[in-house]
Write a protein that holds these residues in place. Structure first.
Motif, PDB file in Angstrom:
ATOM      1  N   LEU B  60      46.069  12.586  71.179  1.00  0.00           N
ATOM      2  CA  LEU B  60      46.193  12.141  69.804  1.00  0.00           C
ATOM      3  C   LEU B  60      44.980  12.592  68.983  1.00  0.00           C
ATOM      4  N   TYR B  61      43.808  12.386  69.538  1.00  0.00           N
ATOM      5  CA  TYR B  61      42.594  12.820  68.833  1.00  0.00           C
ATOM      6  C   TYR B  61      42.621  14.323  68.600  1.00  0.00           C
ATOM      7  N   ARG B  62      43.056  15.055  69.611  1.00  0.00           N
ATOM      8  CA  ARG B  62      43.083  16.516  69.477  1.00  0.00           C
ATOM      9  C   ARG B  62      44.094  16.939  68.428  1.00  0.00           C
ATOM     10  N   GLU B  63      45.215  16.253  68.385  1.00  0.00           N
ATOM     11  CA  GLU B  63      46.251  16.613  67.435  1.00  0.00           C
ATOM     12  C   GLU B  63      45.803  16.281  66.005  1.00  0.00           C
ATOM     13  N   LEU B  64      45.119  15.170  65.849  1.00  0.00           N
ATOM     14  CA  LEU B  64      44.596  14.819  64.524  1.00  0.00           C
ATOM     15  C   LEU B  64      43.579  15.861  64.074  1.00  0.00           C
ATOM     16  N   ASP B  65      42.762  16.273  65.015  1.00  0.00           N
ATOM     17  CA  ASP B  65      41.779  17.303  64.728  1.00  0.00           C
ATOM     18  C   ASP B  65      42.472  18.596  64.305  1.00  0.00           C
ATOM     19  N   PHE B  66      43.544  18.915  65.003  1.00  0.00           N
ATOM     20  CA  PHE B  66      44.320  20.111  64.692  1.00  0.00           C
ATOM     21  C   PHE B  66      44.914  20.037  63.283  1.00  0.00           C
ATOM     22  N   LEU B  67      45.531  18.916  62.982  1.00  0.00           N
ATOM     23  CA  LEU B  67      46.179  18.765  61.676  1.00  0.00           C
ATOM     24  C   LEU B  67      45.135  18.752  60.539  1.00  0.00           C
ATOM     25  N   GLU B  68      43.960  18.239  60.849  1.00  0.00           N
ATOM     26  CA  GLU B  68      42.896  18.260  59.846  1.00  0.00           C
ATOM     27  C   GLU B  68      42.444  19.705  59.608  1.00  0.00           C
ATOM     28  N   ASP B  69      42.305  20.433  60.708  1.00  0.00           N
ATOM     29  CA  ASP B  69      41.883  21.828  60.620  1.00  0.00           C
ATOM     30  C   ASP B  69      42.884  22.652  59.824  1.00  0.00           C
ATOM     31  N   LYS B  70      44.156  22.331  59.970  1.00  0.00           N
ATOM     32  CA  LYS B  70      45.215  23.051  59.252  1.00  0.00           C
ATOM     33  C   LYS B  70      45.390  22.519  57.843  1.00  0.00           C
ATOM     34  N   GLN B  71      44.531  21.586  57.464  1.00  0.00           N
ATOM     35  CA  GLN B  71      44.559  21.014  56.120  1.00  0.00           C
ATOM     36  C   GLN B  71      45.894  20.359  55.788  1.00  0.00           C
ATOM     37  N   ILE B  72      46.449  19.695  56.787  1.00  0.00           N
ATOM     38  CA  ILE B  72      47.665  18.915  56.560  1.00  0.00           C
ATOM     39  C   ILE B  72      47.308  17.450  56.345  1.00  0.00           C
ATOM     40  N   ILE B  73      46.268  17.008  57.027  1.00  0.00           N
ATOM     41  CA  ILE B  73      45.738  15.671  56.794  1.00  0.00           C
ATOM     42  C   ILE B  73      44.238  15.773  56.524  1.00  0.00           C
ATOM     43  N   GLN B  74      43.687  14.704  55.965  1.00  0.00           N
ATOM     44  CA  GLN B  74      42.251  14.694  55.702  1.00  0.00           C
ATOM     45  C   GLN B  74      41.668  13.342  56.072  1.00  0.00           C
ATOM     46  N   LYS B  75      40.385  13.353  56.396  1.00  0.00           N
ATOM     47  CA  LYS B  75      39.696  12.127  56.777  1.00  0.00           C
ATOM     48  C   LYS B  75      39.556  11.197  55.577  1.00  0.00           C
ATOM     49  N   VAL B  76      39.676   9.920  55.858  1.00  0.00           N
ATOM     50  CA  VAL B  76      39.430   8.887  54.866  1.00  0.00           C
ATOM     51  C   VAL B  76      38.440   7.913  55.480  1.00  0.00           C
ATOM     52  N   ASP B  77      37.352   7.672  54.778  1.00  0.00           N
ATOM     53  CA  ASP B  77      36.344   6.782  55.347  1.00  0.00           C
ATOM     54  C   ASP B  77      36.395   5.420  54.689  1.00  0.00           C
ATOM     55  N   LEU B  78      36.718   4.407  55.489  1.00  0.00           N
ATOM     56  CA  LEU B  78      36.815   3.050  54.968  1.00  0.00           C
ATOM     57  C   LEU B  78      35.691   2.172  55.496  1.00  0.00           C
TER      58      LEU B  78
END
Lengths: 145, 145
Positions: B60-78
Motif C-alpha cells: 500500500l505504501y509503495r502504491e501510494l508512493d507510485f501514484l504520488e510520483d505519477k501525480q495522480i495523488i498528492q500529500k496532504v499534511d494534517l
DNA sequence: GTAGTTGCAAACGCTTTGCGGCATA
DNA sequence: TATGCCGCAAAGCGTTTGCAACTAC
C-alpha cells in the motif's frame, strides 16, 4: 499559567507551582525567548552544547513536553515530520520556510484572518478553533542565487 | 503525465508508460477519484477490504508512493503524524478537520489567496512556491452535541 | 528526606528497504 | 518469458515509556 513577559517571571511561576529550575529548563526557556523561532529537539542539541549542556535526547523530549504543558512553548507544524516548538508569548502569526536554506521567517498578515474564519464558519457551518497557515518558497537571499 | 479527467484516461496513460493495471492500482485510483478527500494508508485498509482487496501494508505504501510520483495523488499534511493523500485533479483548496469526529471537509476561499501571497512577497521579500492552510475545529454536527 | 528530574534501555508506530517469488502483459 | 509488482522480514527514525538513580530544594 499566567505568562510573564520576562524569564524571571516565568521561572518564578514555575517555582511556585512546585517545579525545579534546572539548568536545562532555564537554558531552554532562554533559548526560546531569545530565538523566537520554531526549534526541533535536533536543533536544540547544538544550541545547548554551546551552553555546556548535553542532555539526553529523552530528557529533551520530556522537557519540551513539560514546557508545552505549561504553555511556555507551543507546537509548530512545518509538514516535514519534525516536532518543532516556539515561544508562545507573541501574537498569532505564520511562517515562511525557505525550501533551500531552511530558514524560517515570521509572517504577520495585514488583515486579520478573522476574515478567513468568518467565511468558513458560514459556508461549512464549521466552528474554527485554530488554524495553520505556512508558506514554503525561497527567501530573499536564495531567490537571487 | 498529463492528467485525464476520468479513470479510463488515467489508466491508459499509466499503461502506455509501461505500468501494470493491477486490481489494487485500479481500486486506489477509483477510491481517490470518488472520495476526493485526504486518506491515509490506515484509512484505505477497510475501503479496499469492501472491494475484496487486502494488500500488504508495504504494498500500500509503495502504491501510494507510485501514484504520488505519477501525480495522480498528492500529500496532504494534517499535522497529526499521518501521511494522507488526495486526488490531485482539482482546484487548490483547504481543509476543515473536525477535532471530535475527525471528519475532513473541503474549504474553498472566496477571495483568491493571491492576496495573501502578494502581501508576504512584498513584506518579507519571500517568493512563495506553495502554502498550507488547514482549519481545526468542530463540524456542524459535533458543534451541537 | 521528598518529590521532581535524569539517563539508560527498550518499546512504539508509521514508514522504508532488501530480496526472492509471483503475475501481468 | 520478462519486467513490474507483491509479500515477508527486518531495519529506520523520531518519539514515548518504565524504572532505578540522582538532585534540587
Amino acid at each position: 499559567m499566567v505568562l510573564g513577559s520576562d524569564q524571571a517571571e516565568l521561572e518564578a511561576d514555575l517555582f511556585y507551582s512546585g517545579h525545579r529550575l534546572t539548568k536545562l529548563r532555564k537554558a531552554l526557556i532562554n533559548i526560546f525567548m531569545l530565538r523566537r523561532q520554531p526549534l526541533s529537539a535536533l536543533d536544540l542539541g547544538p544550541l545547548l552544547k554551546t551552553r555546556g549542556l548535553t542532555p539526553h535526547k529523552v530528557t529533551l523530549y520530556r522537557e519540551l513536553d513539560f514546557l508545552e504543558d505549561k504553555q511556555i512553548i507551543q507546537k509548530v507544524d512545518l509538514a516535514d515530520g519534525w516536532q518543532r516548538f516556539e515561544f508562545i508569548d507573541r501574537p498569532h502569526h505564520h511562517h515562511a520556510v525557505c525550501v533551500k536554506c531552511k530558514k524560517i521567517e515570521d509572517v504577520e498578515l495585514e488583515h486579520d484572518n478573522a476574515d478567513l474564519e468568518k467565511l468558513i464558519k458560514t459556508k461549512n457551518n464549521f466552528q474554527i478553533l485554530r488554524h495553520t497557515l505556512e508558506f514554503f518558497g525561497l527567501c530573499g537571499e536564495c531567490k537571487n542565487v
